[in-house]
Each structure stands twice: as structure tokens, then as C-alpha cells.
Design a protein around this motif. Structure first.
Motif, mmCIF file in Angstrom:
data_model
loop_
_atom_site.group_PDB
_atom_site.id
_atom_site.type_symbol
_atom_site.label_atom_id
_atom_site.label_comp_id
_atom_site.label_asym_id
_atom_site.label_seq_id
_atom_site.Cartn_x
_atom_site.Cartn_y
_atom_site.Cartn_z
ATOM 1 N N HIS A 190 43.030 45.072 30.791
ATOM 2 C CA HIS A 190 44.386 45.618 30.817
ATOM 3 C C HIS A 190 44.988 45.462 29.428
ATOM 4 O O HIS A 190 44.620 44.537 28.689
ATOM 5 N N ASP A 191 45.930 46.309 29.086
ATOM 6 C CA ASP A 191 46.734 46.080 27.884
ATOM 7 C C ASP A 191 48.119 46.678 28.070
ATOM 8 O O ASP A 191 48.322 47.567 28.903
ATOM 9 N N ASN A 192 49.076 46.145 27.328
ATOM 10 C CA ASN A 192 50.451 46.654 27.295
ATOM 11 C C ASN A 192 51.011 46.956 28.677
ATOM 12 O O ASN A 192 51.515 48.049 28.956
ATOM 13 N N MET A 193 50.919 45.957 29.549
ATOM 14 C CA MET A 193 51.495 46.051 30.877
ATOM 15 C C MET A 193 51.882 44.657 31.337
ATOM 16 O O MET A 193 51.202 43.681 31.022
ATOM 17 N N SER A 237 51.330 38.978 30.846
ATOM 18 C CA SER A 237 51.712 39.975 29.853
ATOM 19 C C SER A 237 50.420 40.368 29.146
ATOM 20 O O SER A 237 49.881 39.597 28.345
ATOM 21 N N ALA A 238 49.919 41.563 29.449
ATOM 22 C CA ALA A 238 48.609 41.951 28.937
ATOM 23 C C ALA A 238 48.628 42.190 27.432
ATOM 24 O O ALA A 238 47.650 41.918 26.738
ATOM 25 N N ASN A 243 52.043 45.463 22.380
ATOM 26 C CA ASN A 243 51.108 44.678 21.571
ATOM 27 C C ASN A 243 51.572 43.246 21.322
ATOM 28 O O ASN A 243 51.377 42.690 20.241
ATOM 29 N N VAL A 244 52.193 42.646 22.347
ATOM 30 C CA VAL A 244 52.572 41.245 22.248
ATOM 31 C C VAL A 244 51.325 40.383 22.458
ATOM 32 O O VAL A 244 50.279 40.846 22.932
ATOM 33 N N THR A 245 51.439 39.115 22.117
ATOM 34 C CA THR A 245 50.359 38.167 22.388
ATOM 35 C C THR A 245 50.210 37.988 23.893
ATOM 36 O O THR A 245 51.195 37.698 24.585
#
Length: 291
Positions: free
Chosen positions: A114-117, A149-150, A180-182
Motif C-alpha cells: 500500500h502507499d499514500n493511504m 499511514s502507508a 509520501n509521509v514516513t
């Protein structure tokens, strides 16, 4: 794959436990779809089933949800997800996914990305084992709330560690207000008595507030009302909308009757009255209506 193989495998491989390539393709499709966040809105059909005669509401009856039964996994989709696609049921504001999942004993989701979700899991029954690329190995059960937080990207797997009993949980995705958070993980245990005839906050935008927190101007609450009890929910942000998901029993949201597993969204209001016709449990999700 049995549980011992699952533990040994960890995050070494992809694929889905007892699922086949079709579901793996589905998860990849959903992962890819999170890369681009388009303008978000109400995205609903004309509200012909509502009794409130208002243009700022949407009613999703339980029977109208997408139905995906993979044998080991039975999922009901309030919004378009995987092979269930309805262009008029894409989201409610930044609330992108509301899946009502049942996982058979000893089965689960293999490692997938997953990313940005912002991903929230609320177990309703059973024990769900979680492993991720951040090094977390945990078990969540009824009374817990889990959030990821992906961000820039994670991989995780979920597994029903009990071979005899099913797991039931809500899987909820919310578009973040920061990309694009950690990546981060959190999990808390709630007191069920703290939601009796009141709204128990389980999620907010603030790390120091009650419940878990996410990168979004959103607030979630759980409540269990006795029959005939009523209470007014006051919006935290007037620009937000409120999506009510009825877990059990019959409730009325500003007069609109909801039965078990019905969903109801409302916006352009400052407060919402919720009344219980029977003993009931429900989830409130206050979210921004646009990105």
C-alpha cells in the motif's frame, strides 16, 4: 499454507494465503489506484430512498453493497473496490473504502503493498494477526483499533490465527491530506463501556487526542445506544460530512431509518441527531468532502 508456514514466510513473499492469483491481482489494482488522488466529491446516486427529502444526504442500503465471496474471504463493499465497480459509488468525500470482511479460520491475506493511504481496521469478532515491513507483529481483536499511514510505501499481511473461528472486521481507507509521509503504525484498546449511550472518539487528526490519529481532518466515533436513547452529534468542521454505518440494530439519523449494515451520509449540516429505535451499535465517520 498453515500458520507455521505463514510465520516463517513473514514478509519474504507476495501472494495471498488460500486466495489464488485473482485476489492478488485485485489487491495490486487497488494499490495502483491509490497513486493518483483525483478531486473527491460526494459521488452518489440521486437519493430516492431517503425519507428526509434533503439534497445533502445519501443512503446506502446493506443489500446494495458489492458482494465478493472468495470462499476463505467474504467481503461486502460499500464503495467500489476490486471487482466491484460502480462509478456512482466511488467514495464519500475522502472516505474511499468501507469493507465489511469475514475471514475463515486459519486463512488470511498474504503480504501485499500500500502507499499514500490511511488504513484503519476495526475488529468486530475474533483475532487478526498483523505483520508489516516496519517490523510490527501484533494481534488485533474486538475492542481494538489499528491504523497505518502507508505514506511512501509499506507491505503487510493479515491472518486469522484461530483455525476454528472466523474473523470479522471493518477495513476502512481514507485519502490522506499529506502524501509520501514516513509510514507509521498504531494500535489501541478501547473500553466498550465508554461508548454506552454516548459517542466514543476512536480517531482524530491529533496525536494527543483520544484514539488513534491519521493524516486527515477526520474524526471517528463508536457508540452503543439503548433503545429510545438519542443524542446530537456536533460536527468538528462545518466543511466535513458525516457517514454513519449501522453495525447492529435500528437507528434514525435526522429522521432517516437505518437497519443493520446500512450506511448514510450527510453534509452541509452543523449537527446530526441520532435516535435508537432498538438497542444499536454504530460507527460515525466525519471526513472532508473534498480533497
Amino acid at each position: 499454507m498453515d500458520r507455521n508456514d505463514f510465520i516463517k514466510k513473514g514478509l519474504m513473499g507476495a501472494g495471498l494465503i488460500a486466495s489464488g492469483s485473482a485476489v492478488a491481482t485485485v489487491l495490486k489494482k487497488e494499490h495502483d489506484s491509490s497513486n493518483t488522488i483525483e478531486h473527491l466529491g460526494f459521488n452518489h446516486i440521486p437519493n430516492t430512498q431517503s425519507t428526509t427529502n434533503m439534497e445533502n444526504t445519501v443512503l446506502h442500503k446493506a443489500s446494495t453493497r458489492g458482494d465478493a465471496n472468495h470462499g476463505w474471504l467474504h467481503s461486502k463493499h460499500t464503495f467500489s473496490f476490486a471487482n466491484y465497480y460502480n462509478p456512482e459509488r466511488m467514495n464519500f468525500g475522502v472516505l474511499r473504502v468501507l469493507n465489511d470482511d469475514i475471514v475463515s479460520g486459519g486463512k488470511g491475506f498474504g503480504t501485499h503493498p500500500h502507499d499514500n493511504m490511511e488504513i484503519i481496521s476495526i475488529p468486530l469478532k475474533g483475532d487478526l494477526e498483523h505483520k508489516d515491513s516496519m517490523g510490527n507483529v501484533t494481534v488485533i481483536k474486538n475492542g481494538d483499533v489499528q491504523v497505518m499511514s502507508a505514506g511512501t510505501g509499506i507491505q503487510h499481511s493479515e491472518y486469522n490465527k484461530n483455525t476454528e473461528n472466523e474473523v470479522r472486521f471493518l477495513q476502512i481507507w481514507v485519502h490522506p491530506n499529506k502524501r509520501n509521509v514516513t509510514p507509521r503504525y498504531d494500535q489501541i484498546t478501547l473500553k466498550a463501556e465508554d461508548r454506552h449511550n454516548t459517542f466514543q472518539q476512536i480517531l482524530s487528526p491529533n496525536a494527543d487526542d483520544a484514539g488513534v490519529w491519521i493524516h486527515q481532518n477526520a474524526w471517528f466515533h463508536l457508540a452503543t445506544f439503548d433503545a429510545q436513547h438519542s443524542q446530537v452529534y456536533k460536527m468538528k468542521d462545518k466543511a466535513n460530512g458525516l457517514y454513519v454505518f449501522d453495525l447492529t440494530g435500528d437507528i434514525r439519523v435526522n429522521g432517516q431509518l437505518l437497519n443493520t449494515r446500512d450506511g448514510f451520509g450527510i453534509w452541509n449540516v452543523e449537527e446530526v441527531r441520532i435516535e435508537a429505535d432498538t438497542n444499536a451499535e454504530f460507527l460515525l465517520m466525519e471526513v472532508p468532502m473534498t480533497s
